[in-house]
Write a protein that holds these residues in place. Structure first.
Motif, PDB file in Angstrom:
ATOM      1  N   TYR A 187     -10.740   2.097   8.677  1.00  0.00           N
ATOM      2  CA  TYR A 187     -11.152   2.814   7.472  1.00  0.00           C
ATOM      3  C   TYR A 187     -10.085   3.852   7.129  1.00  0.00           C
ATOM      4  O   TYR A 187      -9.520   4.492   8.014  1.00  0.00           O
ATOM      5  CB  TYR A 187     -12.507   3.500   7.683  1.00  0.00           C
ATOM      6  CG  TYR A 187     -13.698   2.576   7.565  1.00  0.00           C
ATOM      7  CD1 TYR A 187     -14.325   2.391   6.344  1.00  0.00           C
ATOM      8  CD2 TYR A 187     -14.192   1.883   8.670  1.00  0.00           C
ATOM      9  CE1 TYR A 187     -15.427   1.547   6.214  1.00  0.00           C
ATOM     10  CE2 TYR A 187     -15.285   1.023   8.563  1.00  0.00           C
ATOM     11  CZ  TYR A 187     -15.894   0.868   7.323  1.00  0.00           C
ATOM     12  OH  TYR A 187     -16.971   0.012   7.207  1.00  0.00           O
ATOM     13  N   ARG A 305      -5.768  -8.831  -6.362  1.00  0.00           N
ATOM     14  CA  ARG A 305      -7.191  -8.620  -6.100  1.00  0.00           C
ATOM     15  C   ARG A 305      -7.899  -9.958  -5.894  1.00  0.00           C
ATOM     16  O   ARG A 305      -8.237 -10.641  -6.846  1.00  0.00           O
ATOM     17  CB  ARG A 305      -7.837  -7.838  -7.236  1.00  0.00           C
ATOM     18  CG  ARG A 305      -7.279  -6.437  -7.429  1.00  0.00           C
ATOM     19  CD  ARG A 305      -7.869  -5.724  -8.641  1.00  0.00           C
ATOM     20  NE  ARG A 305      -9.326  -5.637  -8.559  1.00  0.00           N
ATOM     21  CZ  ARG A 305     -10.156  -6.378  -9.269  1.00  0.00           C
ATOM     22  NH1 ARG A 305      -9.705  -7.289 -10.122  1.00  0.00           N
ATOM     23  NH2 ARG A 305     -11.452  -6.227  -9.137  1.00  0.00           N
ATOM     24  N   THR A 315     -23.752  -5.178  -0.776  1.00  0.00           N
ATOM     25  CA  THR A 315     -22.543  -4.795  -1.505  1.00  0.00           C
ATOM     26  C   THR A 315     -22.948  -3.873  -2.641  1.00  0.00           C
ATOM     27  O   THR A 315     -24.119  -3.813  -3.030  1.00  0.00           O
ATOM     28  CB  THR A 315     -21.804  -6.017  -2.077  1.00  0.00           C
ATOM     29  OG1 THR A 315     -22.557  -6.555  -3.174  1.00  0.00           O
ATOM     30  CG2 THR A 315     -21.582  -7.086  -1.021  1.00  0.00           C
ATOM     31  N   MET A 343     -17.444   7.568  -2.214  1.00  0.00           N
ATOM     32  CA  MET A 343     -16.452   6.549  -1.874  1.00  0.00           C
ATOM     33  C   MET A 343     -15.117   6.796  -2.565  1.00  0.00           C
ATOM     34  O   MET A 343     -15.054   7.076  -3.749  1.00  0.00           O
ATOM     35  CB  MET A 343     -16.950   5.156  -2.296  1.00  0.00           C
ATOM     36  CG  MET A 343     -17.971   4.553  -1.369  1.00  0.00           C
ATOM     37  SD  MET A 343     -18.725   3.040  -2.053  1.00  0.00           S
ATOM     38  CE  MET A 343     -17.295   2.090  -2.546  1.00  0.00           C
ATOM     39  N   PRO A 345     -11.829   4.844  -3.984  1.00  0.00           N
ATOM     40  CA  PRO A 345     -11.793   3.520  -4.607  1.00  0.00           C
ATOM     41  C   PRO A 345     -11.657   2.385  -3.600  1.00  0.00           C
ATOM     42  O   PRO A 345     -12.167   1.294  -3.827  1.00  0.00           O
ATOM     43  CB  PRO A 345     -10.575   3.598  -5.518  1.00  0.00           C
ATOM     44  CG  PRO A 345     -10.461   5.042  -5.850  1.00  0.00           C
ATOM     45  CD  PRO A 345     -10.889   5.777  -4.609  1.00  0.00           C
ATOM     46  N   SER A 346     -10.957   2.642  -2.491  1.00  0.00           N
ATOM     47  CA  SER A 346     -10.848   1.652  -1.416  1.00  0.00           C
ATOM     48  C   SER A 346     -11.259   2.310  -0.112  1.00  0.00           C
ATOM     49  O   SER A 346     -10.902   3.458   0.149  1.00  0.00           O
ATOM     50  CB  SER A 346      -9.412   1.120  -1.308  1.00  0.00           C
ATOM     51  OG  SER A 346      -9.014   0.502  -2.507  1.00  0.00           O
ATOM     52  N   GLN A 347     -11.993   1.574   0.699  1.00  0.00           N
ATOM     53  CA  GLN A 347     -12.554   2.171   1.905  1.00  0.00           C
ATOM     54  C   GLN A 347     -11.864   1.692   3.178  1.00  0.00           C
ATOM     55  O   GLN A 347     -11.540   2.465   4.062  1.00  0.00           O
ATOM     56  CB  GLN A 347     -14.054   1.863   1.988  1.00  0.00           C
ATOM     57  CG  GLN A 347     -14.862   2.422   0.839  1.00  0.00           C
ATOM     58  CD  GLN A 347     -14.705   1.615  -0.440  1.00  0.00           C
ATOM     59  OE1 GLN A 347     -14.825   0.392  -0.433  1.00  0.00           O
ATOM     60  NE2 GLN A 347     -14.432   2.279  -1.533  1.00  0.00           N
ATOM     61  N   HIS A 366      -6.373  -3.134   0.612  1.00  0.00           N
ATOM     62  CA  HIS A 366      -7.426  -2.218   0.207  1.00  0.00           C
ATOM     63  C   HIS A 366      -8.675  -3.085   0.023  1.00  0.00           C
ATOM     64  O   HIS A 366      -8.716  -3.923  -0.886  1.00  0.00           O
ATOM     65  CB  HIS A 366      -7.086  -1.515  -1.108  1.00  0.00           C
ATOM     66  CG  HIS A 366      -5.938  -0.565  -1.010  1.00  0.00           C
ATOM     67  ND1 HIS A 366      -4.624  -0.982  -0.952  1.00  0.00           N
ATOM     68  CD2 HIS A 366      -5.908   0.790  -0.978  1.00  0.00           C
ATOM     69  CE1 HIS A 366      -3.838   0.080  -0.890  1.00  0.00           C
ATOM     70  NE2 HIS A 366      -4.579   1.159  -0.899  1.00  0.00           N
ATOM     71  N   GLN A 368     -12.819  -3.569  -0.479  1.00  0.00           N
ATOM     72  CA  GLN A 368     -13.927  -2.869  -1.127  1.00  0.00           C
ATOM     73  C   GLN A 368     -15.190  -3.733  -1.107  1.00  0.00           C
ATOM     74  O   GLN A 368     -15.108  -4.947  -1.312  1.00  0.00           O
ATOM     75  CB  GLN A 368     -13.571  -2.565  -2.585  1.00  0.00           C
ATOM     76  CG  GLN A 368     -12.247  -1.855  -2.768  1.00  0.00           C
ATOM     77  CD  GLN A 368     -11.683  -2.082  -4.170  1.00  0.00           C
ATOM     78  OE1 GLN A 368     -11.556  -3.201  -4.638  1.00  0.00           O
ATOM     79  NE2 GLN A 368     -11.343  -0.998  -4.834  1.00  0.00           N
TER      80      GLN A 368
END
Length: 541
Positions: A187, A305, A315, A343, A345-347, A366, A368
């Motif tokens: 993470y 993406r 989700t 959050m 934008p990316s976890q 990234h 998500q």
């Protein structure tokens, strides 16, 4: 034209670098500093709620609203190109991910500019100086500094499964991406304080704002630099800017520091007559310094993406599909400052190699727990996750060029994505690697099904084509005022960030990077500003 006064230092841009410079330079009580920002105060509520970046990007209150020129590598598509226009700059609208890059990045910088003070061992203390890491001080992290780094306040089973699948695919689990070798999966750590965005305006500018030697002017648009011919050549004497219907002149006794970012800094230089002579003449600007590299060398991370439908997984697509779910999310954040509204934008992140021959990871993920067609669109109606992957070291080079002598006219931005065979090769390999990770046993119970780009893209040539169809910026433009050696005709600044051929002028932002860092670019800009302040302090008499 009214006089805004004389100052020892004028800083153009109160973004990431500008806020750090303002803080550090005004520690010297004798140094009078003017900080000029085109945007307003960072008092918009959505700046501070992490998920609020969705409301800040493409919003004239906080974003310059740039767009790229149609790009052949993307099938002729034009992209939104967000840049912060507010106190804190892009640190007020970005993804909050704390990432330094790899040690090799800074070794390469040192080699390219011929200055060992840019090597990893030399810049690591600069990163640590401003850091306030959640785990406290160590050999790699600082504590008590302005730049807060925390763990995220959430976890997702689907992301945990992706992390396990990455490990099964040869990408090990790690806990810290910021020790010089970021290979692995974990993470992301974020620049937040207890679930609230921590931008450079809060971290660096607010503590310095009360100092009597700092003047901050917001809502002020820079028209051009004041360049004069002196006995030793060209000298930057200050800046002309407008604000509140008034045209001002501010004079710098020592230096003007251009911290307007990888788009704004080359734009201002070109408007001031500093840049490629042919570009300036075509735009109706009289060339004063024919500096070929200004606006060139544009590099960015192109994210590919990939979207995968899943079954039986929680989700964000599902959680926000009804008003009750949205209410629960809102209440969780209001009461605990946690959950989806906290959050980034990316976890989940991962760093991997596209090919075994790579010395260090050249891909970044990234990941998500959500999916959508494109930024700004609603989430898909079906459960899914997104695995975005980018080439960390693209060989494609684009440019930024003014379109006219009008300082309010947006510049022409052309990233030239996927314009080299090497970048297309890495893109195809990245998509194939993602498919291998998703096919690993750890994700099998969720029955992932590729939705984008689609399984009909199979050969390397087809996958490179798919990359152009789904690729988009991950908001990391750098390099447009590159640092380099004296003999490098494309170098705009020297290793002390001084503009070549123009005394009294430095550039201090992401534009000086000769090559892009291997990861998110915000915190490296803080390091660059720390180094610039250190250099400037050493020259104070």
């Amino acid at each position: 034209m009214e006089s805004a006064g004389q100052f020892d230092y004028i800083i153009i841009g109160a973004g990431t670098a500008g806020c750090v410079l303002a803080n550090r330079l005004t520690r010297n009580a004798k140094a009078e500093v003017l900080l000029i920002e085109a945007g307003g105060k960072d008092d918009y509520v959505w700046i501070h709620i992490p998920v609020g970046y969705l409301h800040c990007i493409d919003n004239p209150r906080t974003d310059w609203l740039f767009r790229t020129e149609p790009d052949e590598g993307l099938g002729g598509r034009s992209l939104l190109y967000p840049r912060g226009k507010v106190l804190g700059g892009s640190s007020s609208i970005n993804g909050m991910i704390y990432m330094r890059g790899q040690a090799r990045d800074y070794e390469q910088w040192a080699d390219l500019c011929g200055d060992d003070s840019w090597r990893w061992k030399a810049v690591l203390p600069l990163f640590m100086r401003s850091e306030d890491h959640h785990a406290g001080a160590s050999d790699f992290h600082g504590a008590g500094g302005e730049w807060r780094v925390e763990k995220q306040r959430l976890s997702w089973q689907i992301l945990d499964a992706f992390r396990e699948a990455a490990a099964q695919s040869g990408i090990p689990k790690v806990e810290d991406f910021n020790r010089g070798d970021n290979e692995g999966c974990s993470y992301f750590e974020v620049n937040q304080r207890r679930g609230i965005r921590w931008n450079t305006a809060k971290a660096f500018l607010k503590p310095a704002a009360h100092r009597p030697n700092l003047t901050i002017m917001t809502g002020c648009h820079v028209e051009k630099l004041l360049i004069e011919k002196g006995e030793q050549g060209l000298v930057c004497k200050g800046v002309v800017f407008s604000g509140g219907g008034t045209l001002y002149r501010a004079d710098a006794r020592r230096e003007t520091l251009l911290a307007a970012g990888s788009i704004g800094s080359p734009q201002i230089l070109q408007l001031s007559g500093i840049g490629p002579a042919a570009v300036l003449q075509e735009a109706g600007v009289q060339p004063l310094a024919d500096l070929a590299g200004v606006g060139g060398n544009l590099q960015d991370h192109l994210q590919l993406r990939m979207v995968f439908k899943v079954q039986g997984a929680k989700t964000l697509n599902v959680m926000t599909s009804n008003w009750l779910g949205k209410l629960r999310i809102g209440l969780e954040y209001a009461l605990l400052q946690s959950g989806p509204m906290s959050m980034a934008p990316s976890q989940l992140g991962a760093f991997a190699k596209s090919h075994a021959a790579e010395a260090t990871p050249n891909l970044q993920y990234h990941v998500q727990p959500l999916s959508l067609e494109k930024f700004g669109d609603p989430l898909h109606a079906f459960p899914a996750f997104t695995a975005s992957v980018c080439n960390l070291r693209p060989t494609s080079r684009g440019h930024v060029r003014i379109a006219s002598a009008d300082s309010y006219a947006p510049p022409k931005i052309l990233p030239m994505y996927l314009s080299t065979e090497e970048d297309r090769r890495v893109a195809a390999a990245a998509l194939n690697l993602t498919r291998r990770i998703v096919a690993a046993p750890a994700l099998a119970r969720y029955a992932p099904e590729e939705y984008k780009p689609g399984i009909h893209y199979r050969s390397d040539e087809e996958l490179a084509q798919a990359a152009g169809a789904i690729g988009t910026t991950i908001f990391h433009p750098v390099g447009t005022c590159k640092m380099g050696r004296d003999g490098d005709a494309s170098a705009v600044v020297d290793s002390q960030l001084r503009v070549r051929g123009v005394a009294g002028l430095r550039v201090v932002d992401a534009s000086i990077m000769p090559t892009i860092t291997s990861g998110n670019t915000n915190s490296p800009v803080i390091m660059i500003a720390e180094k610039a302040a250190q250099l400037i302090h050493s020259m104070w008499e």
